[in-house]
Design an enzyme around this catalytic site. Structure first.
Site, PDB file in Angstrom:
ATOM      1  N   TRP A   4      42.182 -65.930 -10.285  1.00 23.66           N
ATOM      2  CA  TRP A   4      41.656 -67.126 -10.957  1.00 23.66           C
ATOM      3  C   TRP A   4      40.929 -68.060 -10.003  1.00 23.66           C
ATOM      4  O   TRP A   4      40.362 -69.083 -10.446  1.00 23.66           O
ATOM      5  CB  TRP A   4      42.810 -67.870 -11.659  1.00 23.66           C
ATOM      6  CG  TRP A   4      43.274 -67.209 -12.926  1.00 23.66           C
ATOM      7  CD1 TRP A   4      42.723 -66.105 -13.523  1.00 23.66           C
ATOM      8  CD2 TRP A   4      44.369 -67.599 -13.759  1.00 23.66           C
ATOM      9  NE1 TRP A   4      43.404 -65.798 -14.681  1.00 23.66           N
ATOM     10  CE2 TRP A   4      44.424 -66.696 -14.849  1.00 23.66           C
ATOM     11  CE3 TRP A   4      45.312 -68.622 -13.701  1.00 23.66           C
ATOM     12  CZ2 TRP A   4      45.387 -66.804 -15.863  1.00 23.66           C
ATOM     13  CZ3 TRP A   4      46.271 -68.722 -14.709  1.00 23.66           C
ATOM     14  CH2 TRP A   4      46.305 -67.819 -15.782  1.00 23.66           C
ATOM     15  N   LYS A   5      40.981 -67.771  -8.710  1.00 28.63           N
ATOM     16  CA  LYS A   5      40.325 -68.629  -7.702  1.00 28.63           C
ATOM     17  C   LYS A   5      40.754 -70.093  -7.926  1.00 28.63           C
ATOM     18  O   LYS A   5      41.869 -70.326  -8.372  1.00 28.63           O
ATOM     19  CB  LYS A   5      38.808 -68.410  -7.727  1.00 28.63           C
ATOM     20  CG  LYS A   5      38.460 -66.910  -7.611  1.00 28.63           C
ATOM     21  CD  LYS A   5      37.015 -66.592  -7.389  1.00 28.63           C
ATOM     22  CE  LYS A   5      36.826 -65.068  -7.305  1.00 28.63           C
ATOM     23  NZ  LYS A   5      35.454 -64.680  -6.994  1.00 28.63           N
TER      24      LYS A   5
ATOM     25  N   HIS B  44      40.160 -62.186   1.289  1.00 26.71           N
ATOM     26  CA  HIS B  44      39.047 -62.265   0.332  1.00 26.71           C
ATOM     27  C   HIS B  44      37.796 -62.754   1.068  1.00 26.71           C
ATOM     28  O   HIS B  44      37.885 -63.614   1.954  1.00 26.71           O
ATOM     29  CB  HIS B  44      39.419 -63.222  -0.807  1.00 26.71           C
ATOM     30  CG  HIS B  44      38.500 -63.105  -1.983  1.00 26.71           C
ATOM     31  ND1 HIS B  44      37.235 -63.642  -1.973  1.00 26.71           N
ATOM     32  CD2 HIS B  44      38.638 -62.482  -3.173  1.00 26.71           C
ATOM     33  CE1 HIS B  44      36.649 -63.358  -3.129  1.00 26.71           C
ATOM     34  NE2 HIS B  44      37.480 -62.655  -3.873  1.00 26.71           N
TER      35      HIS B  44
ATOM     36  N   GLU C 113      35.661 -55.085  -2.349  1.00 30.73           N
ATOM     37  CA  GLU C 113      34.819 -56.060  -3.053  1.00 30.73           C
ATOM     38  C   GLU C 113      33.546 -56.324  -2.263  1.00 30.73           C
ATOM     39  O   GLU C 113      33.546 -57.174  -1.359  1.00 30.73           O
ATOM     40  CB  GLU C 113      35.564 -57.396  -3.209  1.00 30.73           C
ATOM     41  CG  GLU C 113      36.763 -57.347  -4.111  1.00 30.73           C
ATOM     42  CD  GLU C 113      37.066 -58.727  -4.697  1.00 30.73           C
ATOM     43  OE1 GLU C 113      37.399 -58.775  -5.873  1.00 30.73           O
ATOM     44  OE2 GLU C 113      36.929 -59.734  -3.993  1.00 30.73           O
TER      45      GLU C 113
ATOM     46  N   GLY D 120      30.717 -62.327  -8.512  1.00 25.65           N
ATOM     47  CA  GLY D 120      30.208 -63.433  -9.324  1.00 25.65           C
ATOM     48  C   GLY D 120      28.727 -63.365  -9.631  1.00 25.65           C
ATOM     49  O   GLY D 120      28.125 -64.374  -9.978  1.00 25.65           O
TER      50      GLY D 120
ATOM     51  N   GLY E 213      37.560 -61.481 -11.208  1.00 27.28           N
ATOM     52  CA  GLY E 213      37.416 -62.925 -11.035  1.00 27.28           C
ATOM     53  C   GLY E 213      37.053 -63.588 -12.349  1.00 27.28           C
ATOM     54  O   GLY E 213      37.892 -63.753 -13.240  1.00 27.28           O
TER      55      GLY E 213
HETATM   56  P1  13P Z   1      33.969 -61.708 -10.128  1.00 28.50           P
HETATM   57  O1  13P Z   1      34.789 -60.781 -11.013  1.00 28.50           O
HETATM   58  O2  13P Z   1      33.785 -63.059 -10.727  1.00 28.50           O
HETATM   59  O3  13P Z   1      32.712 -61.051  -9.679  1.00 28.50           O
HETATM   60  O4  13P Z   1      34.847 -61.972  -8.818  1.00 28.50           O
HETATM   61  C1  13P Z   1      35.369 -60.903  -8.136  1.00 28.50           C
HETATM   62  C2  13P Z   1      36.353 -61.397  -7.156  1.00 28.50           C
HETATM   63  O5  13P Z   1      35.996 -62.030  -6.174  1.00 28.50           O
HETATM   64  C3  13P Z   1      37.760 -61.118  -7.426  1.00 28.50           C
HETATM   65  O6  13P Z   1      38.552 -61.373  -6.306  1.00 28.50           O
END
Ligand code: 13P
Length: 219
Positions: A10-11, A96, A145, A151, A203
């Protein structure tokens, strides 16, 4: 059938009200999947809310933190230690790309974090950006990743991701590789159906309870 992991990152999103709204929506869905492990990584301060909700509902969903202090308990103002996190979570994201970039986290710091996570029984989900990222010895779960895919709505292609997942497993003691970067309910299967990708780290799409449930379903 291989067990699949669907992990939500969820950041720095959601207030406590929004966490409760997400839970309200998500709880309408049936989560009777025996071959899928669902892990939610909320901001630290939301861990207690989710923990109490999940234990009251006897849910099989697990919790993870998004970061951990590179120091053990003690005089480290502002840090949250592995021992503290373990009271609420079973997993922790380490390395990350957003932490490497915005908080200058070096391999040395990340290796210390892994050591402390393991010391307190928190399973590290170690994030790598490509096949050259150094992976500590005692890591079992890795998330691949690529930065360009995070994103952006521009995921890596599943063949490349599979090749990297296979390579990681061949060269390390890692047993579980997740793919992360612009995963949605539409593309998740392209990744999870490959032989060496064991799940996804999501994310943006995990912030919508309905879309996150669709990702779990389609994985
Ligand atoms: P997104 O799914 O928004 O591209 O983010 C990926 C992410 O950084 C998950 O840790």
């Amino acid at each position: 059938m291989k067990r699949k992991f669907i992990v939500a990152n969820w950041k720095s999103n959601f207030t406590s009200l929004e966490v409760n709204q997400w839970i309200e929506r998500f709880k309408n869905y049936d989560l009777g999947f025996t071959n899928k492990g669902v892990i939610i990584c909320p901001p630290f301060v939301m861990l207690p809310i989710l923990k109490s909700y999940l234990s009251n509902h006897k849910s099989s969903i697990k919790l993870g933190a998004q970061n951990v202090s590179p120091f053990d308990e003690g005089a480290y103002t502002g840090e949250v230690s592995a021992k503290q996190i373990k009271e609420f979570a079973d997993y922790v994201l380490i390395g990350h790309s957003e932490r490497r970039k915005n908080f200058m986290e070096s391999d040395e710091i990340l290796f210390k974090k892994v050591e402390l996570a393991n010391k307190y029984g928190l399973a590290p989900i170690f994030c790598v950006q490509d096949e050259t990222t150094k992976i500590p010895e005692n890591v079992k779960m890795v998330a691949y990743e690529p930065v360009f895919a995070i994103g952006t709505g521009n995921p890596d292609n599943p063949e490349t991701a599979e090749k990297i997942a296979k390579q990681i497993k061949e060269n390390t003691k890692v047993t579980t590789v997740l793919y992360g970067g612009s995963v949605t309910s539409k593309n998740v299967k392209d990744f999870t159906q490959t032989p060496d990708i064991n799940g996804v780290l999501v994310g943006g799409a995990s912030l919508d309870a309905q879309e996150f449930y669709a990702i779990i379903q389609n994985a």
